[in-house]
Scaffold this active site. Structure first.
Site, PDB file in Angstrom:
ATOM      1  N   HIS A 182       0.806  -1.225   0.000  1.00 24.44           N
ATOM      2  CA  HIS A 182       0.000   0.000   0.000  1.00 24.44           C
ATOM      3  C   HIS A 182       0.836   1.270   0.000  1.00 24.44           C
ATOM      4  CE1 HIS A 182      -3.437  -2.491   0.227  1.00 24.44           C
ATOM      5  NE2 HIS A 182      -3.504  -2.644   1.532  1.00 24.44           N
TER       6      HIS A 182
ATOM      7  N   HIS B 118      -9.906   1.635   0.536  1.00 28.29           N
ATOM      8  CA  HIS B 118      -9.708   0.460   1.403  1.00 28.29           C
ATOM      9  C   HIS B 118     -10.766   0.415   2.511  1.00 28.29           C
ATOM     10  CE1 HIS B 118      -7.567  -2.624   3.683  1.00 28.29           C
ATOM     11  NE2 HIS B 118      -6.649  -2.692   2.738  1.00 28.29           N
TER      12      HIS B 118
ATOM     13  N   GLU C 236     -11.671  -4.505  -2.698  1.00 30.59           N
ATOM     14  CA  GLU C 236     -10.794  -3.448  -3.180  1.00 30.59           C
ATOM     15  C   GLU C 236     -10.572  -3.577  -4.690  1.00 30.59           C
ATOM     16  OE1 GLU C 236      -7.174  -3.403  -0.560  1.00 30.59           O
ATOM     17  OE2 GLU C 236      -8.280  -5.068   0.347  1.00 30.59           O
TER      18      GLU C 236
END
Length: 361
Positions: free
Chosen positions: A114, A185, A325
């Site tokens: 991420h 997210h 996601e």
């Protein structure tokens, strides 16, 4: 802001907190004519709360979040944030562009996850505009941030309409060749983020005939494996908990449940196509997700630690919520057979995901 803030009745904005460097982090609310509402915060352009009606019309907050900025900064679990520059994992934190190797931080064992140590989720985005139905956040990730090349300008727009549809549009431009993979997210619990139980009884449908299995480091092996007949087959609705502990499935053991990229059958188009349907038999709430992205990471909340402070004093535990996601595939920069995440100067990155909420009788 009070703990587990009450349902907003008007669109407004205020100060959520102040970053260690003194930067303000604003909060803003969106409210529709039926009373559904969203609260967004500038840290990571995050969806902090989302109130939607159940089958009886009762509104409840259905996404995980924290009540204050300090808890977000000290417990990095990406709740509701726009994550990147590269959502999901990059093996070894390393990738090549035009014969040059770039190294990003390995903040997830041997992987970059991420966006690295300070991804977009830890940036105080600017609230560029706000109306009762829209909020637009912007940020710049400078050239070299977390090892990624190019100055990247990102915009995230949230739109809540009167039909209980939340649209998230993320756009970006770079002044140098780079890789970009951005997503929201959000952790969903359609039974309620504060009073609901776990999500193992939620029914899930995925418009995906294949998924990408992973190795011991949760990096895709490169295979596009058929879901038919196994615990990854959500082409027809099944309870998330029905086979999550299937002793014969090594992939579930590796990830402690589901944490896998599903190859969307109709994904990757210019306009959103159907990707998933989620329903909670107890509350009756439903969520239909459409997206422009080629993949969907389904994460069943396996690594929520049990002592994570949530809204209203709730401690978030494993399987208290799930993530859907939409994104490019994990490790795409290192896997040429995957959809490309490369962005050239002058190109326009655009990700649109539509979350349509409803209820069943």
């Amino acid at each position: 802001m009070p703990s587990a803030a009450p349902l907003p009745t008007i669109a407004e904005r205020g100060l959520f907190g102040t970053m260690p460097d003194g930067s303000p982090v604003e909060w803003v609310t969106l409210v529709n004519k039926g009373g559904a509402a969203a609260r967004l915060i500038g840290l990571g352009a995050s969806l902090q709360a989302l109130w939607m009606p159940d089958r009886d019309g009762e509104l409840a907050d259905i996404v995980l979040g924290h009540d204050d900025l300090e808890t977000y900064l000290s417990n990095r679990t990406f709740l509701g944030a726009i994550v990147g520059r590269y959502a999901n994992r990059i093996a070894g934190g390393r990738f090549d562009l035009d014969s040059k190797t770039f190294q990003t931080p390995c903040n997830d064992g041997p992987n970059c996850l991420h966006g690295g140590v300070k991804g977009l989720d830890l940036i105080a985005w600017t609230l560029a505009s706000h109306s009762p139905s829209d909020a637009v956040f912007t940020c710049r990730s400078p050239d070299g941030a977390e090892g990624f090349p190019g100055n990247l300008d990102v915009t995230a727009r949230y739109h809540l309409d009167d039909e209980n549809v939340l649209t998230v549009e993320i756009t970006a431009r770079s002044d140098a060749p780079t890789v970009v993979n951005l997503t929201n997210h959000a952790y969903f619990n359609l039974g309620g983020a504060i009073t609901g139980g776990d999500i193992l009884g939620h029914q899930l449908t995925l418009a995906a005939s294949r998924y990408t299995p992973v190795d011991a480091n949760l990096i895709p092996t490169g295979e596009w494996r058929a879901v038919a007949g196994g615990p990854f087959d959500f082409r027809k609705a099944q309870a998330i908990g029905a086979r999550i502990r299937d002793a014969g499935e090594a992939q579930l053991a590796l990830a402690r449940g589901y944490d896998h990229n599903f190859v969307l059958d109709a994904g990757g188009g210019a306009e959103p196509s159907f990707a998933a349907r989620l329903s909670d038999p107890v509350s009756g709430r439903t969520l239909d997700l459409s997206t422009t992205e080629p993949g969907l990471q389904f994460y069943s909340g396996n690594f929520l630690p049990g002592n994570l402070p949530g809204k209203g004093g709730r401690l978030y535990r494993q399987a208290d919520a799930l993530c859907l996601e939409p994104q490019k595939f994990p490790d795409s920069p290192n896997q040429p057979a995957f959809p490309t995440a490369r962005l050239e100067p002058g190109q326009h990155y655009r990700h649109v995901s539509i979350y349509r909420f409803g209820s069943t009788g």
